[in-house]
Scaffold this motif. Structure first.
Motif, PDB file in Angstrom:
ATOM      1  N   GLU A   1       0.314   3.993  -2.846  1.00  0.00           N
ATOM      2  CA  GLU A   1      -0.082   5.360  -2.496  1.00  0.00           C
ATOM      3  C   GLU A   1       0.889   6.376  -3.077  1.00  0.00           C
ATOM      4  OE1 GLU A   1      -1.668   7.751   1.376  1.00  0.00           O
ATOM      5  OE2 GLU A   1       0.171   6.603   1.636  1.00  0.00           O
TER       6      GLU A   1
ATOM      7  N   ARG B   1      -5.099   3.137   3.061  1.00  0.00           N
ATOM      8  CA  ARG B   1      -4.140   3.393   4.133  1.00  0.00           C
ATOM      9  C   ARG B   1      -4.757   4.270   5.233  1.00  0.00           C
ATOM     10  NH1 ARG B   1       1.027   2.175   3.886  1.00  0.00           N
ATOM     11  NH2 ARG B   1       1.715   4.074   4.943  1.00  0.00           N
TER      12      ARG B   1
ATOM     13  N   GLU C   1       0.190   6.779  -6.756  1.00  0.00           N
ATOM     14  CA  GLU C   1      -1.048   7.504  -7.009  1.00  0.00           C
ATOM     15  C   GLU C   1      -0.912   8.986  -6.666  1.00  0.00           C
ATOM     16  OE1 GLU C   1      -4.263   5.431  -5.067  1.00  0.00           O
ATOM     17  OE2 GLU C   1      -3.757   3.541  -6.069  1.00  0.00           O
TER      18      GLU C   1
ATOM     19  N   SER D   1       0.811  -1.215   0.000  1.00  0.00           N
ATOM     20  CA  SER D   1       0.000   0.000   0.000  1.00  0.00           C
ATOM     21  C   SER D   1       0.846   1.267   0.000  1.00  0.00           C
ATOM     22  CB  SER D   1      -0.958   0.001   1.197  1.00  0.00           C
ATOM     23  OG  SER D   1      -0.257   0.048   2.424  1.00  0.00           O
ATOM     24  N   GLU D   2       2.014   1.238   0.657  1.00  0.00           N
ATOM     25  CA  GLU D   2       2.852   2.440   0.678  1.00  0.00           C
ATOM     26  C   GLU D   2       3.320   2.796  -0.722  1.00  0.00           C
ATOM     27  OE1 GLU D   2       6.891   4.212   2.815  1.00  0.00           O
ATOM     28  OE2 GLU D   2       6.473   2.066   2.878  1.00  0.00           O
TER      29      GLU D   2
ATOM     30  N   ALA E   1      -5.308   3.661  -2.874  1.00  0.00           N
ATOM     31  CA  ALA E   1      -4.327   3.434  -1.808  1.00  0.00           C
ATOM     32  C   ALA E   1      -4.448   4.440  -0.681  1.00  0.00           C
ATOM     33  CB  ALA E   1      -2.917   3.443  -2.394  1.00  0.00           C
ATOM     34  N   ASN E   2      -4.773   5.696  -1.001  1.00  0.00           N
ATOM     35  CA  ASN E   2      -4.856   6.689   0.079  1.00  0.00           C
ATOM     36  C   ASN E   2      -6.026   6.381   1.014  1.00  0.00           C
ATOM     37  OD1 ASN E   2      -6.825   7.411  -1.798  1.00  0.00           O
ATOM     38  ND2 ASN E   2      -6.414   9.600  -1.672  1.00  0.00           N
TER      39      ASN E   2
ATOM     40  N   ARG F   1      -3.335   5.048 -11.345  1.00  0.00           N
ATOM     41  CA  ARG F   1      -4.103   3.852 -10.999  1.00  0.00           C
ATOM     42  C   ARG F   1      -4.881   3.316 -12.194  1.00  0.00           C
ATOM     43  NH1 ARG F   1      -9.307   3.545  -7.580  1.00  0.00           N
ATOM     44  NH2 ARG F   1      -9.304   1.406  -6.826  1.00  0.00           N
TER      45      ARG F   1
END
Length: 201
Positions: A121, A174, A124, A117-118, A170-171, A131
């Protein structure tokens, strides 16, 4: 239908020297991320670590978002193989209800997003449309739409596929995991609730 979709994301056929440059660049980027974190990644540093010109890095990957997506590409190909050709319920099977496949896909995508995910993110944030332009999103969308057509043939399955993919930005993912403190089981339970609603009258 979904079992016939091609796996996307692999590098195109290329000359041996170009393939070697690609391998060195991706290895250097992965090493920098592992040692210093995703935020420390820069095209200049990757070029120095790989022993190539920074122009070569930009020509191959366009921008940092493209480079980050290439780093996560191997995991992505494994995920695609799983839902297109792997064992059921994630993969196809003659007696697997489409609702079960849909639930399995969303759970597997949650695991895949959690693992990187890091990086997702960061890509993106660097490129807001990243994405959607790499081919992965379109493949996910088609796969979900094909399942939804069997579950709710009267519905706008294209829209519903986008709606089911929205939580994997992702943002947002997270934020839920690290700011709101939701564990992964809670995220999956919420996805299950969405799927259960699709199976209703």
């Amino acid at each position: 239908m979904s079992g016939e979709l091609p796996v996307l994301g692999g590098p195109p056929a290329e000359r041996a020297d170009a393939a070697e440059n690609r391998r060195r660049i991706l290895a250097a980027a992965a090493a920098l991320i592992a040692s210093r974190g995703a935020d420390a990644l820069s095209m200049d540093e990757v070029a120095r670590a790989a022993g190539v010109g920074v122009g070569t890095v930009y020509r191959r990957f366009r921008d940092r978002a493209g480079l980050v997506y290439a780093v996560v590409d191997e995991r992505e190909r494994e995920f695609q193989q799983g839902f297109l050709h792997g064992p059921p319920p994630l993969g196809p099977g003659p007696d697997i209800p489409p609702l079960d496949r849909l639930r399995a896909f969303l759970h597997a995508l949650a695991d895949r997003t959690e693992a990187q995910s890091e990086l997702l993110e960061m890509a993106e944030m660097d490129s807001p449309d990243a994405r959607f332009v790499g081919g992965w999103y379109a493949l996910y969308q088609r796969h979900l739409a094909s399942l939804l057509e069997r579950i709710r043939p009267e519905a706008d399955t294209g829209y519903l596929a986008d709606a089911l993919l929205a939580p994997f930005a992702a943002n947002l993912f997270r934020y839920q995991r690290h700011t709101r403190g939701m564990d992964l089981d809670r995220v999956k339970a919420g996805l299950d609730d969405l799927v259960t609603g699709l199976g209703g009258p």
